[in-house]
Design an enzyme around this catalytic site. Structure first.
Site, short mmCIF file in Angstrom:
data_model
loop_
_atom_site.label_atom_id
_atom_site.label_comp_id
_atom_site.label_asym_id
_atom_site.label_seq_id
_atom_site.Cartn_x
_atom_site.Cartn_y
_atom_site.Cartn_z
N ARG A 8 0.99 -1.17 -0.01
CA ARG A 8 -0.21 0.08 0.08
C ARG A 8 0.97 1.06 0.00
NH1 ARG A 8 -1.85 1.40 5.99
NH2 ARG A 8 -0.39 0.08 7.29
N GLU A 56 -19.44 3.20 0.08
CA GLU A 56 -18.58 2.50 -0.62
C GLU A 56 -19.38 2.31 -2.19
OE1 GLU A 56 -18.89 1.62 2.18
OE2 GLU A 56 -17.07 2.10 3.12
N HIS A 107 -5.30 -3.86 2.28
CA HIS A 107 -5.82 -4.69 3.68
C HIS A 107 -6.52 -6.00 3.33
CE1 HIS A 107 -4.84 -0.81 5.14
NE2 HIS A 107 -4.95 -1.01 6.57
N ASP A 115 -7.79 -6.35 13.66
CA ASP A 115 -9.16 -5.87 13.28
C ASP A 115 -9.88 -7.03 13.17
OD1 ASP A 115 -8.64 -3.31 13.43
OD2 ASP A 115 -8.78 -2.80 11.35
#
Ligand SMILES: Cc1ncc(C[n+]2csc(CCOP(=O)(O)OP(=O)(O)O)c2C)c(N)n1
Ligand SMILES: [Mg+2]
Lengths: 312, 288
Positions: A8, A56, A107, A115
């Site tokens: 990323r 989204e 991710h 998470d």
């Protein structure tokens, strides 16, 4: 292989570089720009960055409209939200009209870590691979991420690029070219083939070293272009090495393992073993311990190879 | 900007009548399709394509053209009729609607039909696309406007309200939306299925300039478009009071005519009525 870069981070850097050269590039995010690194682009080109908020579906639809008007939108969020959450928007507003939207998801996989399972996408490759018109790329490291993003800009049509949160060992030089639809043989061998994507590529290379010490020479292939898929390279591997182990940070259903099995079953049947997440969701924990627990290790690749060889 | 004296409203009414006849014949020939919502939107599309929008069928990809998005994609017959009448393709093509190898898909396909700006059909997505086109105009320094038609049932989709926030947040005064407020969806009246009302207050609260008009009055539609061009800094929602099935007596306000084709006899009756321009109902004055 000592240096580690998160894919990323490479994305955040290259998008700004490309943005300087190409004024048609714009970026969208859904309130995760600091994590996906599109924040870099926002800083460099505030007029060409659109935060869509936690929405989204609207982000994908807006990206479709930007593309329909001739721009090259990059839409980013976590892989769970960039795929399953918006499947119908991707399907009907982007893939069906073949619009020039680049979906760069970060991710992905269980290395999201703490998470937990709600945020660990283990099915996105399958979701995106089944969609007509969609190109699917899973880069193995930082340099390949940059080349893949560059290639996505050159292509006309929707592209999905799957990136991770954590640092991964650098395998390629900055000059190493990337061609959609082409796999890459990273290590020659004729006893078995290991085909891997993403973070599992470096683990496949480690596994090959261990195997070599035991007198087994494994061919290692980086299959970052999941779609279009280098079918001929898979068939060649099947023919020349007689067995294939796939390795991916994704469900063993529908991803790289699924794709390779489809090709071998149809064109050159050989034993295939799939190393990946075994049709289960992830959980909280450090990335390292999760990889251990879910069997995404060089040791597990070695084991899969030995299982195939024992049956010969 | 024009004044009303320069606009031939009789011509527009006649054009809307032609569109309605195309719609019915098209769906009759196809043997399936959505007459109710196509007829209710016919006047809005007529005014946009034949008076308001800056589009030219000879250069359908002109980067400066205005854009139209039919978010309620099942109203495709109305859009196809307008495009054919405008000259994007021959009227004869309309009779191939929904047939194998025809560019005229059951729902609009931007890759197959010149003049279709966005592929739609899965409800709830068109306003987002319209916003994207409007933002692109800003990025590229262009002055085109984007028009979008939404169904009232369609606004039950959450994405519509995500997009409503986007248009307002980015101050997209180049976006003009029309709500085809015919009060019906598939399973019954919208208010009974799951009420999306009140519309006026909702869109206002979402930061839009809101108008309410008779969606079958070409003059009111034109005036709303003119006014929308003067609104600065926010998007405009034109709530159009309409009648589902407008123009065909036995289809008007009949929920069953949402998505079925007339048989031979019904087709002839409908065509004869449209020929005479019979309107059984007047637009209701209920509060949106
Ligand atoms: C996402 C989605 N869900 C369901 C449908 C099926 N569908 C087609 S039309 C319709 C009702 C639409 O009602 P409304 O928006 O009021 O349209 P109109 O009355 O103008 O025909 C439904 C549920 C669809 N096309 N898309
Ligand atoms: Mg309705």
């Amino acid at each position: 292989m000592s240096q580690k870069i998160a894919t990323r981070d490479a994305y955040g850097e290259i998008l700004v570089e490309l943005g300087k050269k190409n004024p048609r590039i714009v970026a969208l995010d859904a309130d995760l720009s600091k994590s996906t690194k599109t924040a870099n682009f926002k800083k460099a080109f505030p007029q060409r960055f659109f935060n869509m908020g936690v929405a989204e579906a609207d982000m994908m639809g807006t990206a479709a409209g930007l593309a329909a008007a001739g721009l090259i939108p990059f839409a980013s969020t976590f892989a769970v939200f960039a795929t399953g959450r918006v499947y119908d928007q991707l399907r009907n507003s982007i893939a069906y009209p073949n619009l020039n939207v680049k979906i760069v998801a970060t991710h992905a996989g269980i290395t999201v870590g703490e998470d937990g399972g709600s945020h660990q996408s283990i099915e996105d490759i399958a979701i995106m691979r089944v969609m007509p018109n969609m190109t699917v790329i899973v880069p193995a490291d930082g340099p390949e991420t940059k080349k893949a993003v560059e290639a996505a800009v050159e292509m006309d049509g929707p592209v999905y690029i799957r990136l991770g949160r954590s640092g991964v060992p650098v395998i390629f030089s900055e000059e190493e070219p990337f061609t959609p639809g082409r796999g890459k043989i990273l290590r020659e061998g004729s006893d078995i083939s290991i085909i891997a994507v993403g973070i599992m590529v470096s683990k496949a290379l480690e596994a090959a070293q261990t195997l070599s010490q035991k007198g087994i020479e494994a061919r290692v292939i980086n299959m970052s272009s999941i779609k279009p898929l280098d079918q001929d390279m898979i068939v060649q591997a099947a023919r020349e090495t007689g067995g294939i182990v796939t390795a991916e940070e994704h469900s063993i259903i529908g991803g790289l393992g699924g794709a390779v099995s489809e090709v071998t079953a149809e064109r050159y049947p050989v034993p295939v073993k799939r190393v990946g997440v075994q049709d289960t969701f992830g959980e909280s924990g450090s990335p390292e311990l999760l990889l251990e627990k879910y069997g995404l290790t060089p040791e597990n690749i070695v084991k899969a190879v030995e299982e195939i060889l024992q049956k010969r | 900007m024009m004044n009303a004296g320069q606009v031939d409203f009789n011509y527009l009414e006649g054009k809307a009548g032609i569109l309605r006849k195309h719609i019915i014949k098209m769906i009759g020939e196809a043997g399936s399709g959505h007459p109710g919502g196509s007829l209710s939107a016919a006047d809005i599309l007529t005014v946009l394509y034949f008076q308001v929008m800056n589009v030219d069928p000879r250069s359908p990809k002109d980067p400066d053209r205005d854009r139209f998005v039919l978010s309620k994609g099942h109203g495709a017959p109305a859009l196809y009729a307008a495009l054919a009448e405008k000259g994007y393709f021959p009227v004869e093509e309309l009779w191939n609607l929904r047939k194998i190898n025809s560019p005229l898909q059951g729902h609009p396909d931007m890759r197959k039909v010149p003049g279709v700006e966005m592929s739609t059909g899965s409800l709830g997505q068109g306003l987002s696309a319209a916003n994207g086109m409007a933002l692109a105009a800003r990025v590229m320094g262009k002055n085109y406007r984007v028009y979008v038609v939404l169904g009232d049932g369609e606004t039950q989709e959450g994405q519509i309200w995500e997009a409503a926030m986007t248009s307002a947040h980015y101050g997209l005064d180049n976006v003009t939306a029309f709500l085809d407020f015919n009060q019906l969806q598939i399973d019954g009246p919208c208010a009974e299925v799951k009420s999306p009302l009140p519309f006026f207050e909702k869109w206002q609260a979402f930061g839009w300039e809101v108008m309410e008009i008779d969606g079958h009055n070409v003059k009111e539609i034109w005036e709303a478009c003119q006014k929308a061009m003067t609104i600065k800094g926010k998007p405009v929602m034109v709530i159009c009071r309409t009648i589902k099935g407008r123009g065909v007596s036995f289809m008007e306000n009949e929920v069953d005519w949402h998505g079925k084709a007339p048989d031979r006899e019904q087709l002839e009756k409908a065509m004869a009525e449209l020929e005479r321009g019979v309107h059984r109902h007047e637009s209701k004055n209920s509060h949106p």
